[in-house]
Design a protein around this motif. Structure first.
Motif, PDB file in Angstrom:
ATOM      1  N   ALA A 237     -21.671  11.745 -33.826  1.00 22.98           N
ATOM      2  CA  ALA A 237     -20.653  10.831 -34.344  1.00 22.98           C
ATOM      3  C   ALA A 237     -21.249   9.733 -35.216  1.00 22.98           C
ATOM      4  CB  ALA A 237     -19.881  10.199 -33.183  1.00 22.98           C
ATOM      5  N   GLY A 238     -20.551   9.398 -36.296  1.00 19.14           N
ATOM      6  CA  GLY A 238     -20.935   8.292 -37.162  1.00 19.14           C
ATOM      7  C   GLY A 238     -20.128   7.066 -36.807  1.00 19.14           C
ATOM      8  N   VAL A 239     -20.617   6.287 -35.841  1.00 16.69           N
ATOM      9  CA  VAL A 239     -19.806   5.188 -35.319  1.00 16.69           C
ATOM     10  C   VAL A 239     -20.529   3.842 -35.303  1.00 16.69           C
ATOM     11  CG1 VAL A 239     -18.507   6.796 -33.865  1.00 16.69           C
ATOM     12  CG2 VAL A 239     -20.510   5.628 -32.908  1.00 16.69           C
ATOM     13  N   GLY A 362     -14.836   5.384 -41.945  1.00 15.58           N
ATOM     14  CA  GLY A 362     -13.450   5.022 -42.226  1.00 15.58           C
ATOM     15  C   GLY A 362     -12.460   6.132 -41.954  1.00 15.58           C
ATOM     16  N   VAL A 363     -12.789   7.043 -41.064  1.00 18.52           N
ATOM     17  CA  VAL A 363     -11.909   8.170 -40.723  1.00 18.52           C
ATOM     18  C   VAL A 363     -10.704   7.667 -39.935  1.00 18.52           C
ATOM     19  CG1 VAL A 363     -11.738  10.320 -39.397  1.00 18.52           C
ATOM     20  CG2 VAL A 363     -13.800   9.815 -40.727  1.00 18.52           C
ATOM     21  N   THR A 364      -9.526   8.126 -40.308  1.00 17.52           N
ATOM     22  CA  THR A 364      -8.302   7.679 -39.632  1.00 17.52           C
ATOM     23  C   THR A 364      -7.516   8.815 -38.993  1.00 17.52           C
ATOM     24  OG1 THR A 364      -7.052   7.784 -41.706  1.00 17.52           O
ATOM     25  CG2 THR A 364      -8.045   5.662 -41.131  1.00 17.52           C
ATOM     26  N   LYS A 381     -18.879   4.721 -26.243  1.00 18.26           N
ATOM     27  CA  LYS A 381     -17.430   4.894 -26.325  1.00 18.26           C
ATOM     28  C   LYS A 381     -16.792   3.735 -27.062  1.00 18.26           C
ATOM     29  CE  LYS A 381     -13.346   6.109 -23.649  1.00 18.26           C
ATOM     30  NZ  LYS A 381     -12.780   6.391 -22.295  1.00 18.26           N
ATOM     31  N   SER A 382     -17.306   2.515 -26.838  1.00 15.96           N
ATOM     32  CA  SER A 382     -16.731   1.335 -27.493  1.00 15.96           C
ATOM     33  C   SER A 382     -16.810   1.452 -29.010  1.00 15.96           C
ATOM     34  CB  SER A 382     -17.453   0.070 -27.030  1.00 15.96           C
ATOM     35  OG  SER A 382     -18.852   0.156 -27.298  1.00 15.96           O
ATOM     36  N   TRP A 383     -17.961   1.897 -29.521  1.00 15.87           N
ATOM     37  CA  TRP A 383     -18.104   2.077 -30.967  1.00 15.87           C
ATOM     38  C   TRP A 383     -17.238   3.228 -31.458  1.00 15.87           C
ATOM     39  CZ3 TRP A 383     -24.158   1.726 -31.798  1.00 15.87           C
ATOM     40  CH2 TRP A 383     -24.560   0.389 -31.593  1.00 15.87           C
ATOM     41  N   TYR A 388     -13.243   5.454 -34.855  1.00 15.01           N
ATOM     42  CA  TYR A 388     -12.213   6.490 -34.947  1.00 15.01           C
ATOM     43  C   TYR A 388     -10.959   5.980 -34.229  1.00 15.01           C
ATOM     44  CZ  TYR A 388     -16.256   9.514 -36.027  1.00 15.01           C
ATOM     45  OH  TYR A 388     -17.381  10.080 -36.571  1.00 15.01           O
ATOM     46  N   PRO A 389     -10.063   5.288 -34.920  1.00 15.38           N
ATOM     47  CA  PRO A 389      -8.896   4.687 -34.269  1.00 15.38           C
ATOM     48  C   PRO A 389      -7.973   5.701 -33.603  1.00 15.38           C
ATOM     49  CG  PRO A 389      -8.733   4.544 -36.668  1.00 15.38           C
ATOM     50  CD  PRO A 389     -10.119   4.972 -36.361  1.00 15.38           C
TER      51      PRO A 389
END
Length: 424
Positions: A237-239, A362-364, A381-383, A388-389
């Motif tokens: 994941a990119g977070v 910026g994935v929505t 998980k927080s990130w 990823y909203p």
């Protein structure tokens, strides 16, 4: 992995989500000027090529042994010599060739380049189409172990409602896909090509999954948000918040006030940024790596030194300990790179990349995240919730590393099923 510190690549902090989105939209979808012909493909390596490979492995000139007792200087001489011995005396390319040819393989021309892909349709009528994207130093071979569990879940502990139709492309410059002869084949352009591929196959509603470069590509697909893409699953994941990524890249300490999970992620990323020599070489001067087109043993040593956890796992396997990857698994992938002479064409992707790797894109659209313990970093998980909203699934696995589909196909298959269950 890309190296965002190289001169032609902006830092993760400067490559904002807005800039990435603008890049995606500016490039647009590939022009379908070549028609939509999809041609059957079969792997058929001449025996003379295999004979020459064994000859070159046999003729390898070895360096001196490392001056330390661990792998801190890189791939250890004993490990690469044992792997080479297996390569020239026990390894049989025809086995993996037969496995590949047992699946439907195709090639189609998109944006002026031939794209090879494996396309396996499930027997279950309501299966969900899913594109699975590999990275470096990978290939479609990475995903072969998940084909059965995902297309035929009833035979692998799942239900018919978990079934997928799989589309597994070889990245441009990798494996049996064409080698770009011009610049700009970056993750954005690859994402556009994959979107076109799914459209060309007639899929109007589908998902996408990826790790390594594949994780970046499916993020770029999600950022473009084509009408058919319902969500993505990522095991890399990119977070990372951009300001934290920038600090870690500079070698600065992470900010205060982080949770224990976030602090641990920072430590892992910081360690990775200190040991990315392979990415620096490919990102700065890929054409200089000509030796990898000439020496299969040199190519093998370079490819297995991706990250410490993966290398140690491979080294244990070469020593005879049961691991996620067998020596044959490792050699299947290296041999594919050698036989297709794609060491340099694959490396150029690092030079082409201009965006961040770990940080927020910026994935929505809906996203599922699976976190394996030996991944380059464990995404908190927080990130993940902030990046990823529409996070629909998050899970930490008990075992596995960077090459999840290859190492732990059962776990990854379960995660993909869970990740898309609410999106069908």
């Amino acid at each position: 992995m890309p190296n965002p510190s190289l001169p032609n690549q902006p830092s993760p902090a400067t490559a904002s989500a807005g800039a990435i989105a603008a890049n995606v939209l500016r490039k647009g979808k590939p022009k379908a000027t070549e028609g939509d012909a999809i041609r059957p493909f079969r792997v058929d390596i001449p025996e003379a090529d295999l004979v020459e490979l064994r000859r070159r492995v046999e003729a390898a000139r070895w360096p001196d042994r490392e001056t330390v007792r661990d792998s801190s200087q890189g791939v250890q001489l004993a490990t690469i010599q044992k792997l080479a011995q297996h390569w020239k005396t026990k390894y049989d390319w025809r086995k993996i060739e037969a496995k590949l040819n047992a699946l439907p393989n195709f090639i189609t021309t998109i944006d002026g380049l031939d794209i090879h892909f494996v396309h396996v349709r499930s027997k279950h009528e309501n299966a969900m189409p899913l594109l699975v994207a590999h990275g470096w130093p990978g290939s479609v071979i990475e995903q072969l172990k998940i084909v059965g569990p995902l297309t035929d879940p009833t035979a692998h502990g799942g239900s018919a409602s978990d079934a997928f139709h799989l589309v597994i492309p070889s990245m441009p410059g990798y494996g049996f896909s064409g080698k770009p002869t011009t610049t700009s084949w970056d993750p954005v352009r690859i994402a556009n090509a994959y979107i076109e591929l799914m459209k060309r196959l007639g899929y109007t509603r589908y998902g996408a999954q990826g790790g390594d470069w594949g994780a970046i590509v499916v993020d770029m697909m999600a950022l473009k948000a084509p009408s058919g893409l319902v969500g993505i699953h990522t095991n890399m994941a990119g977070v990372v918040p951009p300001e934290i990524d920038k600090a870690l890249l500079r070698g600065d300490p992470p900010p205060t006030g982080l949770s224990e999970e976030e602090q641990r992620a920072c430590e892992q990323i910081s360690s990775f940024y200190k040991h990315i020599g392979y990415a620096i070489l490919m990102g700065d001067r890929p054409q200089t790596l000509t030796g990898f087109a000439d020496s299969p043993v040199g190519l093998a040593a370079f490819m297995i030194d991706h990250d410490p956890a993966s290398y140690e796992m491979i080294a244990r396997s070469v020593d005879g300990q049961p691991e996620g990857l067998t020596p044959d698994d490792v050699l299947d992938n290296i041999t594919l790179f050698w036989l297709t002479n794609t060491a340099i064409s694959a490396a150029r992707l690092y030079w082409e990349n201009k965006g961040p790797f770990f940080s927020v894109k910026g994935v929505t659209i809906p996203v599922a995240v699976s976190v394996f313990p030996d991944e380059l970093y464990q995404a908190p998980k927080s990130w993940s919730e902030r990046a990823y909203p529409k996070l629909v699934h998050y899970n930490r696995l008990p075992k596995g590393g960077h090459f999840a589909a290859w190492e732990q196909p059962e776990f990854l298959s379960q995660e993909v099923r869970a990740g898309f269950r609410t999106l069908r």
